[in-house]
Design a protein around this motif. Sequence first.
Motif, PDB file in Angstrom:
ATOM      1  N   GLY A 149      14.866  -4.065   5.992  1.00 36.88           N
ATOM      2  CA  GLY A 149      14.498  -3.700   4.634  1.00 36.88           C
ATOM      3  C   GLY A 149      15.659  -2.984   3.961  1.00 36.88           C
ATOM      4  O   GLY A 149      16.633  -2.641   4.619  1.00 36.88           O
ATOM      5  N   PRO A 150      15.577  -2.731   2.687  1.00 40.38           N
ATOM      6  CA  PRO A 150      14.454  -3.105   1.839  1.00 40.38           C
ATOM      7  C   PRO A 150      14.462  -4.605   1.527  1.00 40.38           C
ATOM      8  O   PRO A 150      15.520  -5.189   1.591  1.00 40.38           O
ATOM      9  CB  PRO A 150      14.688  -2.267   0.576  1.00 40.38           C
ATOM     10  N   PRO A 151      13.329  -5.184   1.193  1.00 41.12           N
ATOM     11  CA  PRO A 151      12.028  -4.528   1.042  1.00 41.12           C
ATOM     12  C   PRO A 151      11.405  -4.194   2.396  1.00 41.12           C
ATOM     13  O   PRO A 151      11.653  -4.864   3.388  1.00 41.12           O
ATOM     14  CB  PRO A 151      11.193  -5.556   0.292  1.00 41.12           C
ATOM     15  N   PHE A 152      10.570  -3.152   2.364  1.00 37.77           N
ATOM     16  CA  PHE A 152       9.801  -2.748   3.524  1.00 37.77           C
ATOM     17  C   PHE A 152       8.342  -3.130   3.274  1.00 37.77           C
ATOM     18  O   PHE A 152       7.784  -2.783   2.239  1.00 37.77           O
ATOM     19  CB  PHE A 152       9.893  -1.241   3.736  1.00 37.77           C
ATOM     20  N   GLY A 153       7.757  -3.846   4.198  1.00 34.76           N
ATOM     21  CA  GLY A 153       6.370  -4.252   4.053  1.00 34.76           C
ATOM     22  C   GLY A 153       5.440  -3.291   4.762  1.00 34.76           C
ATOM     23  O   GLY A 153       5.818  -2.187   5.127  1.00 34.76           O
ATOM     24  N   GLY A 154       4.222  -3.760   4.966  1.00 31.27           N
ATOM     25  CA  GLY A 154       3.224  -2.938   5.634  1.00 31.27           C
ATOM     26  C   GLY A 154       1.904  -3.665   5.691  1.00 31.27           C
ATOM     27  O   GLY A 154       1.809  -4.843   5.335  1.00 31.27           O
ATOM     28  N   SER A 155       0.876  -2.943   6.117  1.00 30.41           N
ATOM     29  CA  SER A 155      -0.453  -3.531   6.233  1.00 30.41           C
ATOM     30  C   SER A 155      -1.472  -2.702   5.462  1.00 30.41           C
ATOM     31  O   SER A 155      -1.272  -1.501   5.231  1.00 30.41           O
ATOM     32  CB  SER A 155      -0.877  -3.599   7.705  1.00 30.41           C
ATOM     33  N   LYS A 156      -2.558  -3.349   5.115  1.00 33.20           N
ATOM     34  CA  LYS A 156      -3.634  -2.678   4.390  1.00 33.20           C
ATOM     35  C   LYS A 156      -4.095  -1.429   5.132  1.00 33.20           C
ATOM     36  O   LYS A 156      -4.317  -0.379   4.526  1.00 33.20           O
ATOM     37  CB  LYS A 156      -4.801  -3.660   4.195  1.00 33.20           C
ATOM     38  N   GLU A 157      -4.236  -1.536   6.453  1.00 31.66           N
ATOM     39  CA  GLU A 157      -4.734  -0.425   7.251  1.00 31.66           C
ATOM     40  C   GLU A 157      -3.813   0.790   7.157  1.00 31.66           C
ATOM     41  O   GLU A 157      -4.264   1.918   6.972  1.00 31.66           O
ATOM     42  CB  GLU A 157      -4.897  -0.855   8.715  1.00 31.66           C
ATOM     43  N   GLU A 158      -2.501   0.569   7.282  1.00 31.32           N
ATOM     44  CA  GLU A 158      -1.593   1.714   7.222  1.00 31.32           C
ATOM     45  C   GLU A 158      -1.531   2.308   5.820  1.00 31.32           C
ATOM     46  O   GLU A 158      -1.426   3.523   5.663  1.00 31.32           O
ATOM     47  CB  GLU A 158      -0.202   1.361   7.755  1.00 31.32           C
ATOM     48  N   TYR A 159      -1.634   1.471   4.790  1.00 33.02           N
ATOM     49  CA  TYR A 159      -1.636   1.990   3.420  1.00 33.02           C
ATOM     50  C   TYR A 159      -2.886   2.833   3.167  1.00 33.02           C
ATOM     51  O   TYR A 159      -2.812   3.904   2.564  1.00 33.02           O
ATOM     52  CB  TYR A 159      -1.596   0.848   2.401  1.00 33.02           C
ATOM     53  N   LEU A 160      -4.044   2.345   3.612  1.00 32.80           N
ATOM     54  CA  LEU A 160      -5.286   3.101   3.418  1.00 32.80           C
ATOM     55  C   LEU A 160      -5.183   4.466   4.081  1.00 32.80           C
ATOM     56  O   LEU A 160      -5.611   5.480   3.507  1.00 32.80           O
ATOM     57  CB  LEU A 160      -6.482   2.322   3.966  1.00 32.80           C
ATOM     58  N   GLU A 161      -4.610   4.509   5.260  1.00 35.24           N
ATOM     59  CA  GLU A 161      -4.434   5.782   5.978  1.00 35.24           C
ATOM     60  C   GLU A 161      -3.489   6.702   5.208  1.00 35.24           C
ATOM     61  O   GLU A 161      -3.714   7.912   5.105  1.00 35.24           O
ATOM     62  CB  GLU A 161      -3.902   5.499   7.384  1.00 35.24           C
ATOM     63  N   MET A 162      -2.427   6.144   4.644  1.00 41.22           N
ATOM     64  CA  MET A 162      -1.448   6.907   3.882  1.00 41.22           C
ATOM     65  C   MET A 162      -2.069   7.541   2.638  1.00 41.22           C
ATOM     66  O   MET A 162      -1.804   8.690   2.302  1.00 41.22           O
ATOM     67  CB  MET A 162      -0.294   5.964   3.489  1.00 41.22           C
ATOM     68  N   PHE A 163      -2.912   6.777   1.953  1.00 42.69           N
ATOM     69  CA  PHE A 163      -3.505   7.261   0.705  1.00 42.69           C
ATOM     70  C   PHE A 163      -4.737   8.143   0.917  1.00 42.69           C
ATOM     71  O   PHE A 163      -5.131   8.883   0.014  1.00 42.69           O
ATOM     72  CB  PHE A 163      -3.898   6.070  -0.183  1.00 42.69           C
ATOM     73  N   LYS A 164      -5.353   8.054   2.085  1.00 40.46           N
ATOM     74  CA  LYS A 164      -6.641   8.701   2.360  1.00 40.46           C
ATOM     75  C   LYS A 164      -6.723  10.183   1.966  1.00 40.46           C
ATOM     76  O   LYS A 164      -7.723  10.608   1.384  1.00 40.46           O
ATOM     77  CB  LYS A 164      -6.974   8.518   3.842  1.00 40.46           C
ATOM     78  N   PRO A 165      -5.703  11.013   2.234  1.00 40.55           N
ATOM     79  CA  PRO A 165      -5.827  12.432   1.878  1.00 40.55           C
ATOM     80  C   PRO A 165      -5.826  12.708   0.372  1.00 40.55           C
ATOM     81  O   PRO A 165      -6.207  13.800  -0.046  1.00 40.55           O
ATOM     82  CB  PRO A 165      -4.594  13.078   2.513  1.00 40.55           C
ATOM     83  N   TYR A 166      -5.412  11.726  -0.429  1.00 39.53           N
ATOM     84  CA  TYR A 166      -5.166  11.990  -1.846  1.00 39.53           C
ATOM     85  C   TYR A 166      -5.967  11.140  -2.823  1.00 39.53           C
ATOM     86  O   TYR A 166      -6.128  11.512  -3.978  1.00 39.53           O
ATOM     87  CB  TYR A 166      -3.672  11.762  -2.151  1.00 39.53           C
ATOM     88  N   PHE A 167      -6.453   9.984  -2.367  1.00 43.34           N
ATOM     89  CA  PHE A 167      -7.033   9.015  -3.301  1.00 43.34           C
ATOM     90  C   PHE A 167      -8.315   8.391  -2.763  1.00 43.34           C
ATOM     91  O   PHE A 167      -8.475   8.207  -1.556  1.00 43.34           O
ATOM     92  CB  PHE A 167      -6.038   7.876  -3.577  1.00 43.34           C
ATOM     93  N   LYS A 168      -9.161   8.017  -3.707  1.00 41.61           N
ATOM     94  CA  LYS A 168     -10.350   7.222  -3.401  1.00 41.61           C
ATOM     95  C   LYS A 168     -10.067   5.788  -3.850  1.00 41.61           C
ATOM     96  O   LYS A 168      -9.817   5.541  -5.036  1.00 41.61           O
ATOM     97  CB  LYS A 168     -11.552   7.770  -4.171  1.00 41.61           C
ATOM     98  N   PRO A 169     -10.096   4.820  -2.925  1.00 37.90           N
ATOM     99  CA  PRO A 169      -9.864   3.431  -3.328  1.00 37.90           C
ATOM    100  C   PRO A 169     -11.005   2.897  -4.194  1.00 37.90           C
ATOM    101  O   PRO A 169     -12.166   3.002  -3.813  1.00 37.90           O
ATOM    102  CB  PRO A 169      -9.798   2.675  -2.000  1.00 37.90           C
ATOM    103  N   VAL A 170     -10.663   2.371  -5.348  1.00 41.01           N
ATOM    104  CA  VAL A 170     -11.628   1.691  -6.211  1.00 41.01           C
ATOM    105  C   VAL A 170     -11.523   0.193  -5.928  1.00 41.01           C
ATOM    106  O   VAL A 170     -12.524  -0.490  -5.749  1.00 41.01           O
ATOM    107  CB  VAL A 170     -11.349   2.003  -7.699  1.00 41.01           C
ATOM    108  N   ILE A 171     -10.301  -0.289  -5.877  1.00 42.17           N
ATOM    109  CA  ILE A 171     -10.009  -1.678  -5.474  1.00 42.17           C
ATOM    110  C   ILE A 171      -8.824  -1.620  -4.512  1.00 42.17           C
ATOM    111  O   ILE A 171      -7.839  -0.908  -4.762  1.00 42.17           O
ATOM    112  CB  ILE A 171      -9.654  -2.563  -6.685  1.00 42.17           C
TER     113      ILE A 171
END
Length: 194
Positions: A149-171
């Motif tokens: 990278g860049p670009p650096f990719g990732g997975s839905k699972e790791e992104y959800l974990e990253m955002f979990k302390p700060y955000f509520k997923p709407v979509i």
Amino acid sequence: MLTDEYWSERYKTGQTGWDIGYVSTPLKTYFDQLTDRSIAVLIPGCGNSYEAEYLLQQGFTNITLIDISAVLVERLQRNLQFYIQNGSCRVIHQDFFTHQGQYNLIIEQTFLSALDPSLRSKYAEQMYNLLKPKGRLAGVIFDFPFAGGPPFGGSKEEYLEMFKPYFKPVIFERCYNSIAPRAGNELFIKLDKL
């Protein structure tokens, strides 16, 4: 590696394979649903800012663009001069992680994939800090592991974990309207600040 010099060199030499030349379909579709054109919008790691140009053409009046590349910022300041002069847009040469401000909406479009994965939790925290209460982070992220990278990719699972302390997923789902080369490899996110 991901410095002003690194990105400026890529813009100077046209090494911008991520740049599709227009606002991406998932973001355009989302923008077309927004009704309040006075909201404060931030686009970090803004690149050539087709998204900002589209929003400004639709009558949005409070757009802030940030990029670490001095070369790019100078280009944008020329290209968006009309909107800068009328006060509806500002273009800032700055490291996203040092930016301060408060926004209703932050747009993600290829910025996360430009950052080393070691910065992801810091990225999520800074997004949170820059949003007003009830603020929203929306955009497109790659759901695909890139080598190097860049670009650096990732997975839905790791992104959800990253955002979990700060955000509520709407979509948080696979884009149904990606451009053909990216079909099946993008997630559309709409996250509300906790």
